[in-house]
Design a protein around this motif. Structure first.
Motif, PDB file in Angstrom:
ATOM      1  N   THR A  70       0.824  -1.206   0.000  1.00  0.00           N
ATOM      2  CA  THR A  70       0.000   0.000   0.000  1.00  0.00           C
ATOM      3  C   THR A  70       0.861   1.261   0.000  1.00  0.00           C
ATOM      4  OG1 THR A  70      -1.810  -1.111   1.158  1.00  0.00           O
ATOM      5  CG2 THR A  70      -1.742   1.300   1.281  1.00  0.00           C
ATOM      6  N   HIS A  71       1.889   1.281   0.842  1.00  0.00           N
ATOM      7  CA  HIS A  71       2.699   2.482   1.000  1.00  0.00           C
ATOM      8  C   HIS A  71       3.824   2.597  -0.025  1.00  0.00           C
ATOM      9  CE1 HIS A  71       0.736   2.267   4.987  1.00  0.00           C
ATOM     10  NE2 HIS A  71       0.909   3.569   5.008  1.00  0.00           N
ATOM     11  N   LEU A  72       4.393   1.470  -0.431  1.00  0.00           N
ATOM     12  CA  LEU A  72       5.560   1.512  -1.321  1.00  0.00           C
ATOM     13  C   LEU A  72       5.289   0.925  -2.697  1.00  0.00           C
ATOM     14  CD1 LEU A  72       8.334   0.373   1.203  1.00  0.00           C
ATOM     15  CD2 LEU A  72       7.581   2.704   0.693  1.00  0.00           C
ATOM     16  N   GLY A  73       4.127   0.290  -2.866  1.00  0.00           N
ATOM     17  CA  GLY A  73       3.826  -0.390  -4.116  1.00  0.00           C
ATOM     18  C   GLY A  73       4.055   0.431  -5.370  1.00  0.00           C
ATOM     19  N   PRO A  74       3.629   1.699  -5.416  1.00  0.00           N
ATOM     20  CA  PRO A  74       3.835   2.496  -6.632  1.00  0.00           C
ATOM     21  C   PRO A  74       5.307   2.696  -6.996  1.00  0.00           C
ATOM     22  CG  PRO A  74       2.150   3.492  -5.247  1.00  0.00           C
ATOM     23  CD  PRO A  74       2.773   2.397  -4.433  1.00  0.00           C
ATOM     24  N   SER A  75       6.207   2.508  -6.033  1.00  0.00           N
ATOM     25  CA  SER A  75       7.635   2.677  -6.313  1.00  0.00           C
ATOM     26  C   SER A  75       8.346   1.342  -6.533  1.00  0.00           C
ATOM     27  CB  SER A  75       8.314   3.428  -5.162  1.00  0.00           C
ATOM     28  OG  SER A  75       8.281   2.665  -3.964  1.00  0.00           O
ATOM     29  N   LEU A  76       7.575   0.249  -6.660  1.00  0.00           N
ATOM     30  CA  LEU A  76       8.155  -1.075  -6.824  1.00  0.00           C
ATOM     31  C   LEU A  76       7.708  -1.700  -8.144  1.00  0.00           C
ATOM     32  CD1 LEU A  76       7.482  -2.523  -3.236  1.00  0.00           C
ATOM     33  CD2 LEU A  76       9.605  -1.468  -4.058  1.00  0.00           C
ATOM     34  N   HIS A  77       8.608  -2.459  -8.760  1.00  0.00           N
ATOM     35  CA  HIS A  77       8.243  -3.274  -9.912  1.00  0.00           C
ATOM     36  C   HIS A  77       7.419  -4.472  -9.445  1.00  0.00           C
ATOM     37  CE1 HIS A  77      10.768  -1.280 -12.898  1.00  0.00           C
ATOM     38  NE2 HIS A  77      11.781  -1.301 -12.046  1.00  0.00           N
ATOM     39  N   SER A 103      11.502  -5.482  -6.797  1.00  0.00           N
ATOM     40  CA  SER A 103      12.607  -4.529  -6.799  1.00  0.00           C
ATOM     41  C   SER A 103      12.080  -3.112  -6.976  1.00  0.00           C
ATOM     42  CB  SER A 103      13.597  -4.863  -7.921  1.00  0.00           C
ATOM     43  OG  SER A 103      12.942  -4.858  -9.186  1.00  0.00           O
ATOM     44  N   GLY A 104      12.877  -2.147  -6.530  1.00  0.00           N
ATOM     45  CA  GLY A 104      12.447  -0.758  -6.587  1.00  0.00           C
ATOM     46  C   GLY A 104      12.658  -0.139  -7.960  1.00  0.00           C
ATOM     47  N   LEU A 105      11.813   0.814  -8.294  1.00  0.00           N
ATOM     48  CA  LEU A 105      11.983   1.594  -9.514  1.00  0.00           C
ATOM     49  C   LEU A 105      13.256   2.435  -9.403  1.00  0.00           C
ATOM     50  CD1 LEU A 105       8.309   2.887  -9.972  1.00  0.00           C
ATOM     51  CD2 LEU A 105       9.414   1.041 -11.240  1.00  0.00           C
ATOM     52  N   PRO A 106      13.799   2.900 -10.516  1.00  0.00           N
ATOM     53  CA  PRO A 106      15.023   3.722 -10.458  1.00  0.00           C
ATOM     54  C   PRO A 106      14.879   4.938  -9.539  1.00  0.00           C
ATOM     55  CG  PRO A 106      14.603   3.046 -12.711  1.00  0.00           C
ATOM     56  CD  PRO A 106      13.408   2.607 -11.910  1.00  0.00           C
ATOM     57  N   SER A 107      13.687   5.487  -9.447  1.00  0.00           N
ATOM     58  CA  SER A 107      13.462   6.671  -8.624  1.00  0.00           C
ATOM     59  C   SER A 107      13.274   6.349  -7.145  1.00  0.00           C
ATOM     60  CB  SER A 107      12.228   7.427  -9.130  1.00  0.00           C
ATOM     61  OG  SER A 107      11.078   6.583  -9.087  1.00  0.00           O
ATOM     62  N   PHE A 112      15.029  -3.653  -2.920  1.00  0.00           N
ATOM     63  CA  PHE A 112      14.036  -4.705  -3.113  1.00  0.00           C
ATOM     64  C   PHE A 112      13.345  -5.033  -1.797  1.00  0.00           C
ATOM     65  CE2 PHE A 112      18.062  -7.119  -2.543  1.00  0.00           C
ATOM     66  CZ  PHE A 112      17.733  -7.914  -1.468  1.00  0.00           C
ATOM     67  N   VAL A 113      12.150  -5.593  -1.910  1.00  0.00           N
ATOM     68  CA  VAL A 113      11.396  -6.119  -0.778  1.00  0.00           C
ATOM     69  C   VAL A 113      11.229  -7.610  -1.017  1.00  0.00           C
ATOM     70  CG1 VAL A 113       9.207  -6.080   0.459  1.00  0.00           C
ATOM     71  CG2 VAL A 113      10.174  -3.943  -0.421  1.00  0.00           C
ATOM     72  N   LEU A 114      11.574  -8.402  -0.012  1.00  0.00           N
ATOM     73  CA  LEU A 114      11.589  -9.857  -0.174  1.00  0.00           C
ATOM     74  C   LEU A 114      10.765 -10.507   0.930  1.00  0.00           C
ATOM     75  CD1 LEU A 114      12.778 -12.479  -1.458  1.00  0.00           C
ATOM     76  CD2 LEU A 114      14.686 -12.245   0.143  1.00  0.00           C
ATOM     77  N   GLY A 115       9.729 -11.218   0.535  1.00  0.00           N
ATOM     78  CA  GLY A 115       8.959 -12.031   1.470  1.00  0.00           C
ATOM     79  C   GLY A 115       9.201 -13.498   1.170  1.00  0.00           C
ATOM     80  N   ALA A 116       9.167 -14.328   2.193  1.00  0.00           N
ATOM     81  CA  ALA A 116       9.426 -15.757   1.969  1.00  0.00           C
ATOM     82  C   ALA A 116       8.801 -16.591   3.074  1.00  0.00           C
ATOM     83  CB  ALA A 116      10.933 -16.023   1.920  1.00  0.00           C
ATOM     84  N   TRP A 117       8.444 -17.816   2.724  1.00  0.00           N
ATOM     85  CA  TRP A 117       8.118 -18.810   3.737  1.00  0.00           C
ATOM     86  C   TRP A 117       8.743 -20.141   3.351  1.00  0.00           C
ATOM     87  CZ3 TRP A 117       5.648 -22.918   1.642  1.00  0.00           C
ATOM     88  CH2 TRP A 117       4.713 -22.736   0.611  1.00  0.00           C
ATOM     89  N   ILE A 118       9.138 -20.890   4.370  1.00  0.00           N
ATOM     90  CA  ILE A 118       9.774 -22.188   4.171  1.00  0.00           C
ATOM     91  C   ILE A 118       9.205 -23.165   5.187  1.00  0.00           C
ATOM     92  CG2 ILE A 118      11.948 -23.486   4.240  1.00  0.00           C
ATOM     93  CD1 ILE A 118      13.417 -20.957   3.460  1.00  0.00           C
TER      94      ILE A 118
END
Length: 310
Positions: A70-77, A103-107, A112-118
């Motif tokens: 919600t907060h960072l999505g517009p700046s992320l691929h 990963s983040g846009l050039p601006s 990057f933001v990484l979520g994971a579960w194992i």
């Protein structure tokens, strides 16, 4: 899967896996997911299921990830990982994992933001479940990274790691310590959590982990009991603290106007590179083949090396 916390998580994986034979190496290729599961929305939805987590843990992770989007999505691929890297497992069906990376846009200040579960079945019975969320910033800012990981090998206990991991030496840069850790009173979260009788400090067997986390890091073991269960601990105590720390990080670090100087950027990039290299080569490189077999490990680690700039 988070770069710093992976050292701790896979230390626990290694301890468990040493008691069992290494996963066999299969030379035949895994069948790829069907076309119906190749869309980004469906792959994300599958990741967000957190199928091996308890309901409170799943709800917390979904809320944290949704808040980031919600907060960072517009700046992320969008996530562009191959489908067989976003979801994978071993041939025996005893280990499963999912990775979602944007990963983040050039601006953007975000790298990057990484979520994971194992999920891994243990030779002694039961399973080791790990859920994590980490966010890395670019060298254009010196603000800390974000990390949360919940590691559970029993329904009645878990290890929590929650930190804004520093990117500068806190002795050499006292203003950095003051700006991000002292003036913000981040340590109050650790203090309030450790007042609970179910919570005690957890000392990682990895000295590396102890060296890279901040002085305000929450690294604790939580035991459920008659007074309060693990699920209640997550819902009533861990969750509110995690959401507050993430909110602070997004506002103060990810969206900060603070910029690092040209001379600092090389230092920050090299420090981040060392941490990523340690994760890939020392931790994941030794544990993934045992968990998932060499073929799957090579495929996943190959993609992560490209992302981490190897």
């Amino acid at each position: 899967m988070a770069t710093i916390s992976a050292t701790h998580s896979f230390f626990r994986f290694q301890q468990a896996c040493r008691r069992s034979a290494p996963a066999p190496v299969y030379r035949t290729r895994f069948s790829r997911p069907s076309a119906s599961m190749d869309s980004g929305d469906e792959l994300r939805a599958k990741f967000m299921e957190f199928p091996y987590a308890s309901a409170p843990q799943r709800d917390l992770m979904v809320e944290l990830l949704s808040s980031v989007e919600t907060h960072l999505g517009p700046s992320l691929h969008p996530c562009t990982l191959p489908s067989d890297v976003q979801h994978f497992g071993n041939p025996d069906g005893t280990a499963h994992a999912s990775i979602h990376l944007r990963s983040g846009l050039p601006s953007s200040q975000v790298e990057f933001v990484l979520g994971a579960w194992i999920n891994c079945k243990l030779p002694s019975g039961g399973a080791l479940n790990i859920t994590s969320l980490s966010a890395y910033l670019k060298p254009s800012t010196d603000a800390p990274h974000f990390l949360i990981e919940l590691i559970q090998s029993s329904p009645k206990s878990l290890v929590l790691i929650l930190d804004l991991t520093p990117r500068k030496d806190l002795i050499s840069y006292p203003d950095y310590l003051k700006t991000y850790y002292e003036d913000t009173q981040l340590d109050r979260h650790r203090q309030s959590l450790q007042k609970l009788p179910e919570v005690r400090p957890y000392y990682s067997p990895s000295l590396y982990i102890r060296a890279v986390v901040s002085p305000t890091a929450i690294v604790v073991s939580i035991d459920g009991g008659e007074r309060i269960s693990i699920d209640e601990m997550i819902r009533d105590h861990v969750g509110p603290i995690a959401k507050e720390v993430l909110g602070f990080w997004m506002e103060t670090c990810a969206c900060s106007e603070r910029r690092s100087g040209e001379s600092e950027r090389g230092y920050l990039a090299e420090r981040d590179r060392i941490i990523k290299t340690t994760t890939i080569e020392v931790d994941l490189g030794s544990s993934f083949p045992r968990l998932f077999g060499q073929q799957v490990a090579d495929r996943v680690l190959g993609v992560l090396r490209e992302i981490y700039g190897e």
